[in-house]
Structure formats: structure tokens, C-alpha cells
Design an enzyme around this catalytic site. Structure first.
Site, PDB file in Angstrom:
ATOM      1  N   ARG A 214     -18.724 -12.238 -52.407  1.00 44.05           N
ATOM      2  CA  ARG A 214     -18.524 -12.406 -50.957  1.00 44.05           C
ATOM      3  C   ARG A 214     -19.871 -12.424 -50.243  1.00 44.05           C
ATOM      4  NH1 ARG A 214     -13.354  -9.600 -51.983  1.00 44.05           N
ATOM      5  NH2 ARG A 214     -14.372  -7.589 -52.051  1.00 44.05           N
ATOM      6  N   PHE A 233      -6.555 -18.930 -51.290  1.00 47.28           N
ATOM      7  CA  PHE A 233      -6.110 -17.664 -51.885  1.00 47.28           C
ATOM      8  C   PHE A 233      -6.890 -16.523 -51.216  1.00 47.28           C
ATOM      9  CE2 PHE A 233      -6.139 -21.046 -55.114  1.00 47.28           C
ATOM     10  CZ  PHE A 233      -4.798 -21.115 -55.474  1.00 47.28           C
ATOM     11  N   ASP A 265      -3.126 -18.426 -47.696  1.00 48.72           N
ATOM     12  CA  ASP A 265      -2.519 -17.532 -48.682  1.00 48.72           C
ATOM     13  C   ASP A 265      -1.002 -17.652 -48.538  1.00 48.72           C
ATOM     14  OD1 ASP A 265      -3.855 -15.043 -50.454  1.00 48.72           O
ATOM     15  OD2 ASP A 265      -1.702 -14.826 -50.082  1.00 48.72           O
ATOM     16  N   SER A 266      -0.282 -17.269 -49.601  1.00 49.99           N
ATOM     17  CA  SER A 266       1.180 -17.344 -49.512  1.00 49.99           C
ATOM     18  C   SER A 266       1.771 -15.975 -49.200  1.00 49.99           C
ATOM     19  CB  SER A 266       1.748 -17.898 -50.822  1.00 49.99           C
ATOM     20  OG  SER A 266       1.303 -17.117 -51.899  1.00 49.99           O
ATOM     21  N   CYS A 355      -9.945 -15.424 -62.820  1.00 52.88           N
ATOM     22  CA  CYS A 355      -9.902 -14.013 -63.239  1.00 52.88           C
ATOM     23  C   CYS A 355      -8.977 -13.861 -64.441  1.00 52.88           C
ATOM     24  CB  CYS A 355      -9.465 -13.121 -62.085  1.00 52.88           C
ATOM     25  SG  CYS A 355      -7.822 -13.490 -61.474  1.00 52.88           S
TER      26      CYS A 355
HETATM   27  N1  SAH Z   1     -10.254 -13.798 -52.624  1.00 49.07           N
HETATM   28  C1  SAH Z   1      -9.460 -12.633 -52.362  1.00 49.07           C
HETATM   29  C2  SAH Z   1      -8.559 -12.262 -53.533  1.00 49.07           C
HETATM   30  C3  SAH Z   1      -7.576 -13.336 -53.953  1.00 49.07           C
HETATM   31  S1  SAH Z   1      -6.230 -12.722 -54.866  1.00 49.07           S
HETATM   32  C4  SAH Z   1     -10.372 -11.490 -51.928  1.00 49.07           C
HETATM   33  O1  SAH Z   1     -11.604 -11.654 -51.909  1.00 49.07           O
HETATM   34  O2  SAH Z   1      -9.852 -10.430 -51.579  1.00 49.07           O
HETATM   35  C5  SAH Z   1      -5.182 -14.098 -55.002  1.00 49.07           C
HETATM   36  C6  SAH Z   1      -4.345 -14.402 -53.774  1.00 49.07           C
HETATM   37  O3  SAH Z   1      -3.650 -15.631 -54.008  1.00 49.07           O
HETATM   38  C7  SAH Z   1      -3.252 -13.388 -53.411  1.00 49.07           C
HETATM   39  O4  SAH Z   1      -3.475 -12.934 -52.097  1.00 49.07           O
HETATM   40  C8  SAH Z   1      -1.930 -14.188 -53.473  1.00 49.07           C
HETATM   41  O5  SAH Z   1      -1.045 -13.842 -52.408  1.00 49.07           O
HETATM   42  C9  SAH Z   1      -2.409 -15.599 -53.307  1.00 49.07           C
HETATM   43  N2  SAH Z   1      -1.587 -16.673 -53.892  1.00 49.07           N
HETATM   44  C10 SAH Z   1      -1.015 -16.719 -55.121  1.00 49.07           C
HETATM   45  N3  SAH Z   1      -0.455 -17.925 -55.350  1.00 49.07           N
HETATM   46  C11 SAH Z   1      -0.684 -18.680 -54.236  1.00 49.07           C
HETATM   47  C12 SAH Z   1      -0.369 -20.011 -53.862  1.00 49.07           C
HETATM   48  N4  SAH Z   1       0.280 -20.832 -54.710  1.00 49.07           N
HETATM   49  N5  SAH Z   1      -0.756 -20.467 -52.664  1.00 49.07           N
HETATM   50  C13 SAH Z   1      -1.419 -19.629 -51.805  1.00 49.07           C
HETATM   51  N6  SAH Z   1      -1.764 -18.359 -52.117  1.00 49.07           N
HETATM   52  C14 SAH Z   1      -1.394 -17.887 -53.300  1.00 49.07           C
END
Ligand code: SAH
Length: 412
Positions: A214, A233, A265-266, A355
Site C-alpha cells: 500500500r 477487490f 468490491d462485492s 495470494c
Molecule cells: N486489497 C485489500 C484486500 C483484498 S481481499 C486490502 O488491501 O485490504 C479480496 C476482496 O475481494 C474481498 O474484500 C472480497 O469481498 C472481494 N471479492 C471477492 N470476489 C470478488 C468479485 N468477484 N468481485 C469483486 N470483489 C470481490
């Protein structure tokens, strides 16, 4: 003392100090759930002390390769103390810290995160479950803290035949005249503040492993004065806040202002918190747009609409929990990376991550390269990224390298 006798040749990984013993490696022997067993080669030589997991394919996990080591409270106190003192070696720029990272810290199946004065632990193996009380006391003694919350609700617990368990393990009841400890916490990370809920958030509440990335992202946004940012995401918007911080710093240094961040995000609750983080950090909410949507579909729509972005983050959930899922996951990673590279303006920067334990750094690199080829986009790989230092990798446990990332700049 119960014993596990391995099949001939199956001692090799243990001699390399890898801590997992698969069901298929065992000739005979066993124990109760989490019980310490003596592991021997087919000709009866001592190999390790391990915790037996009767329900799991990983049938035992090593505590120690030293025959003289007793697996008792003293052992767990020392292991916790070693892991915690190793964190003191790094300037992590946050009061959210992973104190214990499972196998990498010699404690398979134990994750402990510290958020300010609160500890959150995940016990995901039969061995750590059996020693839970001893470990809980060791954690309080070694940190000097009083509040420990348990988030043993990860799906991997089911593979160990363990029920989910959540709630305060220590310090959960209010002392006379005081409130019960809060589940809602605020941490500082670099120059920003972020909130989390230890009972409801993902994992132990927050993705501490992306802390350094970040900051790198904020630095790129600032240095290259990137003004149209897409955070895919986004979860609770850590990278979105980083982008806004980078934009603010660029503006202060005389760069062009007026940038904006689109975050997708979803998860509704995650987005709500992400929105709140914009305000909490003093940024203009008009410059942050949040979309409750599927990333893949949104990227396709953006392409149709002819949109372009100067910086894109792709930090998807684990598409491949194990190597068995790698092929399908590889297609999913390639798809989103191809779309993102097409959406990137020339000179723009992609921060892309996986990840998945089942996708190696090498394979991930190949997937992104092949996404670039399909997109017809050439790019510089500016950096390789990984988990922050408090999520250590080790020489003996390569699976510890689960998080990998690339910074790619689209050639102009
Ligand atoms: N980058 C973030 C962590 C991401 S975790 C950070 O720095 O904190 C992955 C995320 O993807 C989760 O919040 C989950 O809700 C979201 N997610 C999973 N599948 C998804 C999709 N198909 N479309 C949008 N978001 C999704």
C-alpha cells in the site's frame, strides 16, 4: 509416548526440516487429536516431535526436530517469545502487526495479529487447538497485553475436524467500572488510519500482509502524479486511502490536482468501511467512488465504455487455495490481468497480486506475461512484491511465500 513410523524414503522432507507429514507417508502409529507423537523413519530413527491430526491429510505437523526438546508450556512460551521479539527487528510503520505466522514461526496452525492493545488469534490445527490455553497465556505474558480474541473460523479448520470457535479467549469481560473491550478498532498504518472489526472482518479483521505494498502504491501515485486510479477487490479501501494520500502529497508538491479513485468490491460492509476511511483520513469523498460489483464484469464494462486508468490495483481473493486448483485459477488470474492491462493508459502502473498458495511466484509472472501478450500490451516489470516482513518466509517452508505481486508499467 505414541509413535508414528514412516514408510521407507518418506523421511526426506523432514530431514530438510519441512514440518508437514502427509497421511500417505505414514506406515503405522497415531495418537489423539493434537497429541504429541514421536516421528520415526522406517528403520526407527528419531525424526521429530509432531502434533497428530487424525482427520487431516496433513496427518502431523512438527513442533521440533530436536529429540531432547520437551513439548510443554515452556516450549510454547519460548516459541511465542522468539516470534514476537523477531518483529521488534523491523520498523513496520504500523501498530497492526502479525506476531505469529504459523509454520514460518515454528508454530504450525497458529496465526496471531496485534492491533494496538488487542491480540487476535486463529488456531487452525489440532495441535494448536490442544495447546490453546497454554498458548493464550504465553501470548499475554510475552506481550504484556490483556485482551485476546479468537477468530478460529477459517475454513481450513474443518479439514482438521474442528468446529469454528470465535470470541474472547482472555480479557473479554468488563472489569468493575469499565466497558467491555471493543471489537471495533482503529490502527495507524504509515500516515493513515484504518478501522477494523475483529469479530466480523476477513481473516483476523484486516489484510496486514499488504501494508508495504500500500505504501509503495502511494509512492507511485505521488511520484508519477497518477490521477485516475482503479482499486479492484478493495475490501476496506486500504489501497484507495493510499492512492488518495499519494495524490494529496503530489498536489502539495505542486503536481496536478483533481485525481480520483474508483474502488470495486462485492462486499457491502467492506465498501461501507472503505467509504468511512476516506473521511477518517480527511480526504474529499467526491474524489472516491465505490462500486458494489463483480470485478471481472466491471472491467469488461469499462473497456466497452472506453475508459482508461493511470493506476490499477488487482488484489483478488485466493483463486487457488492449493496446487490442485492452479489451472482454473491461472485462467481467472490471466483474465483479470488482461483486462486491467488493456484499461491501463500508456505510462500507467498496474499493481497485481496473487495470494494463492498454489500459484508460485514464477507461475504468477508467466500468467501476467501471457495476459500482456493477449492484451497486446508491452510493459516494464518495475518491481516484484511480497508479503510484509512480519509475514516471514523461511528457508525450510517454501509454502510461506503465499503472497506475490508485480508492479508493471505499460510502455508508452
Ligand atoms: N486489497 C485489500 C484486500 C483484498 S481481499 C486490502 O488491501 O485490504 C479480496 C476482496 O475481494 C474481498 O474484500 C472480497 O469481498 C472481494 N471479492 C471477492 N470476489 C470478488 C468479485 N468477484 N468481485 C469483486 N470483489 C470481490
Amino acid at each position: 509416548m505414541k509413535t508414528l513410523r514412516l514408510r521407507p524414503g518418506k523421511e526426506r522432507s523432514l530431514l530438510r526440516r519441512h514440518p508437514w507429514i502427509f497421511e500417505s507417508a505414514i506406515a503405522k502409529g497415531g495418537g489423539d487429536s493434537g497429541e504429541t507423537v514421536r516421528v520415526e523413519s522406517s528403520d526407527g530413527k528419531f525424526l521429530a516431535w509432531a502434533a497428530f491430526s487424525p482427520a487431516s491429510r496433513i496427518r502431523a505437523r512438527v513442533w521440533s526436530f530436536d529429540e531432547a526438546q520437551r513439548i510443554d508450556a515452556t516450549f510454547f512460551i519460548a516459541a511465542c517469545a522468539n516470534a514476537i521479539s523477531a518483529r521488534g527487528l523491523f520498523d513496520l510503520k504500523s501498530d497492526g502487526v502479525r506476531l505469529i505466522h504459523g509454520e514460518s514461526d515454528g508454530l504450525p496452525g497458529l496465526i496471531v495479529d496485534r492491533y494496538g492493545d488487542t491480540l487476535v488469534a486463529q488456531f487452525t490445527s489440532a495441535g494448536t487447538e490442544r495447546w490453546k490455553d497454554v498458548i493464550a497465556d504465553a501470548l499475554l505474558a510475552e506481550t504484556g497485553l490483556a485482551h485476546l480474541y479468537e477468530r478460529s473460523d477459517a475454513s481450513v479448520r474443518a479439514l482438521e475436524g474442528l468446529e469454528p470457535a470465535t470470541g474472547w479467549l482472555r480479557g473479554g469481560t468488563a472489569a468493575a467500572g469499565q466497558d467491555a473491550p471493543p471489537l471495533e478498532l482503529t490502527i495507524r498504518e504509515h500516515q493513515w488510519q484504518l478501522t477494523l472489526n475483529i469479530a466480523e472482518g476477513h481473516k483476523t479483521g484486516f489484510y496486514l500482509d499488504q501494508r508495504d505494498s500500500r505504501k509503495r502504491f502511494a509512492d507511485y501515485v505521488q511520484r508519477l502524479n497518477l490521477r485516475r486510479v482503479l482499486n479492484c477487490f478493495c475490501y476496506t479501501g486500504g489501497f484507495s486511502v493510499a492512492a488518495l494520500a499519494g495524490m494529496a502529497a503530489a498536489e502539495q508538491a505542486g503536481g496536478q490536482g483533481g485525481g480520483e479513485v474508483v474502488s470495486i468490491d462485492s462486499s457491502g460492509p467492506a465498501l461501507e468501511r472503505a467509504r468511512a476511511h476516506v473521511l477518517l483520513n480527511g480526504f474529499d469523498p467526491a474524489r472516491a467512488q465505490f462500486m458494489d460489483a463483480d470485478v471481472n464484469a466491471s472491467l469488461r464494462q469499462f473497456l466497452k465504455d472506453g475508459q482508461r486508468f493511470d493506476a490499477i490495483v488487482l488484489d483478488p481473493p485466493k483463486f487457488a487455495p492449493t496446487a490442485a486448483h492452479a489451472e482454473r485459477a491461472a485462467r481467472a488470474y490471466k483474465d483479470i490481468n488482461r483486462l486491467a492491462l488493456q484499461l491501463l493508459s500508456p505510462g500507467g502502473v498496474l499493481f497485481t497480486f496473487s495470494c494463492s498458495g498454489g500459484i508460485s511466484a514464477d507461475l504468477f509472472h508467466k500468467i501476467v506475461a501471457s495476459a500482456g501478450a493477449d492484451a497486446g500490451v508491452d510493459g516494464y516489470i518495475l518491481e516484484r512484491l511480497g508479503g510484509a516482513q512480519d509475514h516471514p518466509m523461511t528457508l525450510e517452508f517454501p509454502e510461506g511465500e503465499y503472497l506475490k505481486g508485480l508492479v508493471v508499467m505499460r510502455k508508452g
